[in-house]
Design a protein around this motif. Structure first.
Motif, mmCIF file in Angstrom:
data_model
loop_
_atom_site.group_PDB
_atom_site.id
_atom_site.type_symbol
_atom_site.label_atom_id
_atom_site.label_comp_id
_atom_site.label_asym_id
_atom_site.label_seq_id
_atom_site.Cartn_x
_atom_site.Cartn_y
_atom_site.Cartn_z
ATOM 1 N N CYS A 191 0.830 -1.217 0.000
ATOM 2 C CA CYS A 191 0.000 0.000 0.000
ATOM 3 C C CYS A 191 0.860 1.261 0.000
ATOM 4 C CB CYS A 191 -0.931 -0.009 1.206
ATOM 5 S SG CYS A 191 -2.262 -1.216 1.107
ATOM 6 N N LEU A 192 1.931 1.243 0.795
ATOM 7 C CA LEU A 192 2.821 2.404 0.866
ATOM 8 C C LEU A 192 3.474 2.688 -0.474
ATOM 9 C CD1 LEU A 192 4.231 4.573 2.590
ATOM 10 C CD2 LEU A 192 5.984 2.853 3.132
ATOM 11 N N ILE A 193 4.008 1.653 -1.128
ATOM 12 C CA ILE A 193 4.656 1.833 -2.422
ATOM 13 C C ILE A 193 3.640 2.274 -3.474
ATOM 14 C CG2 ILE A 193 5.833 0.620 -4.302
ATOM 15 C CD1 ILE A 193 7.247 -1.076 -2.214
ATOM 16 N N THR A 194 2.437 1.698 -3.431
ATOM 17 C CA THR A 194 1.393 2.064 -4.389
ATOM 18 C C THR A 194 0.995 3.531 -4.238
ATOM 19 O OG1 THR A 194 0.531 -0.198 -4.374
ATOM 20 C CG2 THR A 194 -0.932 1.528 -5.194
ATOM 21 N N LEU A 195 0.814 3.982 -3.001
ATOM 22 C CA LEU A 195 0.458 5.386 -2.758
ATOM 23 C C LEU A 195 1.561 6.330 -3.209
ATOM 24 C CD1 LEU A 195 -1.220 5.098 0.776
ATOM 25 C CD2 LEU A 195 -2.354 5.649 -1.386
ATOM 26 N N LEU A 196 2.801 5.944 -2.972
ATOM 27 C CA LEU A 196 3.938 6.770 -3.371
ATOM 28 C C LEU A 196 4.009 6.898 -4.889
ATOM 29 C CD1 LEU A 196 6.452 8.316 -2.410
ATOM 30 C CD2 LEU A 196 7.735 6.169 -2.579
ATOM 31 N N LEU A 197 3.840 5.782 -5.590
ATOM 32 C CA LEU A 197 3.859 5.817 -7.056
ATOM 33 C C LEU A 197 2.685 6.614 -7.609
ATOM 34 C CD1 LEU A 197 4.862 2.102 -7.839
ATOM 35 C CD2 LEU A 197 6.305 4.142 -8.021
ATOM 36 N N ASN A 198 1.551 6.536 -6.939
ATOM 37 C CA ASN A 198 0.362 7.274 -7.374
ATOM 38 C C ASN A 198 0.573 8.779 -7.272
ATOM 39 O OD1 ASN A 198 -2.263 7.614 -8.298
ATOM 40 N ND2 ASN A 198 -3.143 7.483 -6.248
ATOM 41 N N VAL A 199 1.323 9.198 -6.261
ATOM 42 C CA VAL A 199 1.615 10.622 -6.081
ATOM 43 C C VAL A 199 2.650 11.096 -7.102
ATOM 44 C CG1 VAL A 199 2.671 12.299 -4.504
ATOM 45 C CG2 VAL A 199 1.006 10.648 -3.630
ATOM 46 N N LEU A 200 3.631 10.258 -7.391
ATOM 47 C CA LEU A 200 4.760 10.676 -8.224
ATOM 48 C C LEU A 200 4.496 10.573 -9.727
ATOM 49 C CD1 LEU A 200 7.713 9.034 -6.244
ATOM 50 C CD2 LEU A 200 7.044 11.441 -6.249
ATOM 51 N N LEU A 201 3.598 9.677 -10.132
ATOM 52 C CA LEU A 201 3.461 9.375 -11.556
ATOM 53 C C LEU A 201 2.078 9.751 -12.093
ATOM 54 C CD1 LEU A 201 5.077 5.809 -11.511
ATOM 55 C CD2 LEU A 201 6.180 7.960 -12.186
ATOM 56 N N PRO A 202 1.997 10.081 -13.380
ATOM 57 C CA PRO A 202 0.685 10.294 -14.017
ATOM 58 C C PRO A 202 -0.121 8.998 -13.985
ATOM 59 C CG PRO A 202 2.483 11.064 -15.420
ATOM 60 C CD PRO A 202 3.116 10.305 -14.311
ATOM 61 N N GLN A 203 -1.435 9.127 -14.021
ATOM 62 C CA GLN A 203 -2.300 7.956 -13.895
ATOM 63 C C GLN A 203 -2.084 6.933 -15.009
ATOM 64 O OE1 GLN A 203 -4.630 6.799 -11.535
ATOM 65 N NE2 GLN A 203 -3.407 8.247 -10.365
#
Length: 282
Positions: A191-203
């Motif tokens: 969940c932590l890695i997924t949230l971080l990638l969601n913040v950093l990358l375009p959808q």
């Protein structure tokens, strides 16, 4: 099986493992590895004696400064370590290797397929983004292993947490049921890695990279299990990776932090030079 060597100031314990641990497939997993550890200074007090017949989780913290030496002196047992006296907790603390692909691969492919349908991404681009996600996991794997799993706290609860996360694996490397992370335990990290990638990358990028990261995680756990319990294909890349990981456990735990790939060990200077020498001689 173990020899104690003394010399100079302080003492060193160098258990010499010469007989190996042989699995059901007849393959030798550990042979003639040497462990050398310097005892921590200021630990002349008598260490707490761990009782392996009782739950270890609530005992290991009592080792205090002696924990590091204890946990990095592996035994060659194959039966699961006993974590808890409570049979229900003990049952849920164990995990079979096949649960990892069963749980996480469908999630990974759900991310990828959802993005393919939603954004109509060219297949080659989708493949590249997914491969980048695998690379992201290999970096996270290295960093977690080196800087979290091999940093030993001094407090009772810190030592307890370390043992549950990684110390148990170094104490008994051939424990089949505590080699891969239970999905429930891995969920917070995912969940932590997924949230971080969601913040950093375009959808339209995020879902491919997340899917690739999960595929990388599955590859990590499967390769890790194989290195401990699979056949030793000598002379192959897989055989070299297996040997390198065994050396991490039985020879020197301060190197070889990459498991699914040696890439970041080369980048950060933690690839074991002795293996390179051995390779040249063979």
């Amino acid at each position: 099986m173990c020899n104690k060597v003394k010399g100079g100031e302080g003492s060193r314990q160098a258990p010499v493992i010469t007989d190996g641990s042989v699995g059901a497939d007849g393959e030798e997993v550990v042979r003639k590895h040497v462990i050398r550890r310097i005892e921590p200074e200021g630990t002349d007090d008598k260490p707490f004696k761990v009782d392996p017949s009782q739950g270890l989780v609530l005992q290991v913290g009592k080792l205090g400064p002696h924990y590091e030496k204890w946990v990095h002196t592996p035994d060659l047992g194959r039966d699961p370590l006993r974590f808890f006296n409570n049979p229900v907790l003990e049952f849920f603390s164990r995990n079979h290797w096949w649960t990892i692909p069963l749980v996480w691969l469908p999630v990974a492919f759900a991310f990828i397929s959802s993005s393919l349908v939603q954004y109509q991404t060219p297949h080659l681009t989708a493949l590249k983004l997914t491969a980048f996600g695998v690379l992201v996991w290999s970096f996270a794997e290295y960093m977690l292993h080196r800087f979290l799993f091999h940093t030993i706290p001094a407090s009772y609860w810190g030592i307890t947490l370390h043992f549950v996360l990684h110390g148990c694996h170094h104490k008994r490397p051939m424990d089949r049921l505590r080699l891969v992370f239970p999905p429930a335990a891995a969920l917070p990290l995912v969940c932590l890695i997924t949230l971080l990638l969601n913040v950093l990358l375009p959808q339209d990028v995020f879902q491919y990279v997340t899917g690739g990261t999960l595929i990388g995680y599955v590859a990590y756990d499967m390769s890790h299990y194989y290195f401990h319990h699979g056949r030793n294909h000598q002379g192959t890349i897989i055989g070299q990776m297996k040997s390198r990981h065994m050396s991490h456990h039985y020879k020197d735990h301060s190197v070889s932090f990459g498991i699914s790939s040696p890439l970041w060990d080369h980048v950060f200077g933690t690839y074991p030079s002795s293996l390179s020498v051995d390779k040249k001689k063979s």
